[in-house]
Design an enzyme around this catalytic site. Structure first.
Site, short mmCIF file in Angstrom:
data_model
loop_
_atom_site.label_atom_id
_atom_site.label_comp_id
_atom_site.label_asym_id
_atom_site.label_seq_id
_atom_site.Cartn_x
_atom_site.Cartn_y
_atom_site.Cartn_z
N HIS A 1 -5.34 -26.44 0.44
CA HIS A 1 -6.70 -26.69 0.90
C HIS A 1 -7.26 -25.50 1.66
O HIS A 1 -8.28 -25.61 2.33
CB HIS A 1 -6.73 -27.93 1.80
N LYS B 1 7.44 -0.27 21.86
CA LYS B 1 8.01 -0.45 23.20
C LYS B 1 7.71 0.79 24.07
O LYS B 1 7.29 0.68 25.21
CB LYS B 1 9.52 -0.68 23.11
N GLU C 1 8.58 -7.38 27.56
CA GLU C 1 8.05 -8.75 27.54
C GLU C 1 9.08 -9.74 28.08
O GLU C 1 8.78 -10.59 28.93
CB GLU C 1 7.71 -9.18 26.09
N GLU D 1 10.16 -6.03 8.75
CA GLU D 1 10.81 -5.09 9.67
C GLU D 1 11.96 -4.39 8.94
O GLU D 1 12.30 -3.26 9.27
CB GLU D 1 11.33 -5.86 10.89
N LYS E 1 19.00 -8.55 23.36
CA LYS E 1 20.13 -7.69 23.00
C LYS E 1 20.22 -6.51 23.98
O LYS E 1 21.27 -6.21 24.51
CB LYS E 1 19.94 -7.19 21.56
N GLY F 1 18.78 -7.40 15.57
CA GLY F 1 18.00 -8.46 16.21
C GLY F 1 17.56 -9.56 15.24
O GLY F 1 17.77 -10.75 15.47
N ARG F 2 16.96 -9.14 14.12
CA ARG F 2 16.42 -10.14 13.18
C ARG F 2 17.50 -10.85 12.38
O ARG F 2 17.21 -11.76 11.60
CB ARG F 2 15.37 -9.50 12.26
#
Ligand code: G6Q
Length: 549
Positions: free
Chosen positions: A384, A512, A212, A353, A206, A267-268
């Protein structure tokens, strides 16, 4: 607006909790044959059974009152109408406009955003059909068969969970890969298995400035130019998805290959936007539109269904009940479906978030718990591993179980055994096993009385562990869209009740900023005195070992 803990419904729930805390669901089921009918609801083929919760008619009534007193419906209408409800970033919250399949106008600053939403959808259709149909080819004429999405957080998790879950709908011969981590291993491992001439990179960011993503994008570009020997060929192999058009252009992506989205898409919440491009290339635009249709159907359900039958609102209210009155610290997500293995990762970001906040919309510190820790695993694997703690541990863990009635991959009777496991677990968590039942089992096994008294306490299950069962016919793009939108709205409703802004993420921004600062100190390769002794010590350790770049 009155404070959450001063609301009449909140106070009533507080006293009601003391009546409820020792009641057992086993007795509630015994006393009320209509419990399933009362406490289940549907939207299309999605069935929510919430009867296995620690609630009575009175609890449910009070929770619904809490939603009314918190003005959930008013906030919902403000969100859909494009009001600036993201108050710390001064933005509306309009991911719902991206899947507004009814195409009703949605205004931001007096402008209807639907024409530009539809224009990007058309651009995605045109581009994906060219790539998938073999008209867009690599620089040397090869068909594109590997899509690599480079992005992180919201620019990775949403499209990633959908591509994974929708694998059976993918075009044969088309592969999709997701690179997110700054750890160079992530990109390196993927590049080992692709050929530059048949690979298309999508740089998804965005902001187009996330460290990264930008470093991975530059490394991918360097690899591409190095292996092909052609700088010019980059244009055929790199496209961008961003709201920062200039930065994408400067990176070298041609303007016609930049797919835009807008600052009113968080973003999410962005998988419905051009961030969904890897989904479109992998599954095709028709399937992407089915995903949007499913999300729109859930939006309509959320908007038009009374609270008492409204799936996202009910899930949210039950979450508040356990979080704030039973002090449950976490919430489990158990998808009994291998295709949904990445769902917990996506929901972790979506929920934690959004609602991992301590400050109210009025800028005060909350004096109640907000968002839970979200975690989970696919069933039956979870049984399990950590289900022991759910059955006999000391911590309450309310959980959602998601299960399709039909498998995409029928194999003998395996799916019916999977269903049996889901049914058995949710029932066992609710019922538990009493001392008398455990004793009877041991006696029937022929165990001696002295051994029975030793072992008996370990064989008792308290039960009374709450679960929501979310069933659907089969996992397809439409249902997937509905389920993801269901969780978005659940998180939204909880944020409204907790009176927090679910749409900013200053904790992510902090990360960031800090990494940028420390990487400068690290790159000097000198021992550091700039920070606390622990951070200095760790920096010195990296320097002493001549760390790799
Ligand atoms: C999501 C967050 C965060 C964001 C990433 C990537 O809601 O804001 O996870 O998506 O940090 O940001 P860019 O898309 O700007 O690279």
């Amino acid at each position: 607006m009155s404070k959450l803990t001063d609301l009449p419904a909140w106070k009533a729930l507080q006293s009601h909790f003391f009546e409820m805390k020792d009641l057992h669901m086993r007795d509630m089921f015994d006393q009320d044959a209509a419990r399933f009918d009362k406490f289940s609801t549907r939207m299309d083929d999605i069935l929510l059974d919430f009867s296995k919760n620690r609630m009575t008619d009175e609890t449910f009534k009070l929770l619904c009152e809490l939603a009314r007193e918190s003005d959930v419906e008013g906030w919902r209408d403000q969100m859909f109408a494009g009001l600036e409800i993201n108050i710390s970033e001064y933005r509306p919250v309009l991911h719902t406009a991206l899947r507004n399949r009814g195409n009703k106008p949605v205004f931001v600053d007096g402008e209807d955003v639907m024409p530009k939403v539809n224009k990007v959808l058309q651009q995605m259709r045109y581009f994906s059909e060219r790539v998938r149909g073999g008209h867009w080819r690599g620089y040397s004429g090869h068909l594109i068969k590997d899509i690599i999405n480079i992005g992180i957080g919201g620019s990775d998790l949403g499209p990633h969970v959908v591509c994974d879950a929708m694998k059976p709908f993918a075009q044969r011969g088309m592969n999709v890969h997701f690179v997110s981590n700054i750890d160079p291993t992530h990109l390196t491992e993927i590049l080992k298995f692709v050929q530059p001439e048949s690979t298309l990179f999508i740089v998804s960011s965005k902001s187009f400035s996330t460290q990264e993503t930008m470093m991975n994008a530059h490394s991918a570009r360097d690899w591409f130019v190095h292996t092909t020997g052609s700088e010019k060929a980059v244009a055929k192999h790199f496209v961008a998805v961003t709201s920062n058009l200039n930065a994408a252009n400067e990176f070298g992506v041609l303007p016609e290959n930049i797919f835009e989205f807008w600052d009113w898409v968080g973003g999410r919440y962005s998988l419905w936007s051009a961030i969904g491009l890897p989904i479109v290339l992998y599954l095709g635009m028709d399937h992407f539109e089915e995903l949007l249709d499913g999300a729109y159907a859930m939006d309509e359900h959320f908007t038009n269904t009374p609270i008492e039958k409204n799936i996202p609102i009910i899930l949210a209210l039950l979450g508040v009940w356990y979080n704030n009155f039973f002090d449950a610290q976490s919430h489990g997500v158990m998808a009994y479906n291998q295709y949904l293995r990445r769902l917990p990762a996506h929901l972790q970001q979506l929920d934690m978030e959004s609602n991992g906040k301590t400050i109210t919309r009025q800028g005060e510190r909350v004096d109640y718990l907000t968002g839970p820790i979200i975690w989970g695993e696919t069933g039956s694997n979870c049984q399990h591993a950590f289900f022991q703690l759910l059955h006999q541990g000391t911590k309450p863990v309310p959980a959602d179980f998601l299960v399709p009635a039909k498998s995409k991959d029928p194999l003998g009777s395996q799916h019916s055994i999977l269903l049996a496991n889901f049914l058995a677990q949710t029932r066992a968590l609710m019922m538990g096993k009493t001392e008398a039942e455990a004793r009877k089992e041991l006696e029937e096994s022929g165990m001696a009385e002295d051994k029975i008294s030793e072992v008996l306490p370990h064989k008792i299950f308290e039960g009374n562990k709450p679960t929501n069962s979310i069933m659907f016919e089969k996992l397809d793009p439409r249902t997937m869209g509905s389920l993801l939108a269901m969780y978005e709205h659940k998180v939204f409703v909880q944020g409204v009740i907790w009176n927090i802004n679910s749409f900013d993420q200053w904790g992510v921004e902090l990360g960031k900023q800090l990494a940028d600062e420390i990487s400068e100190v690290l790159s000097s390769r000198e021992p550091s005195e700039d920070y606390d002794v622990s951070t200095n010590g760790l920096l010195d350790y990296c320097v002493s070992l001549k760390f790799s770049d």
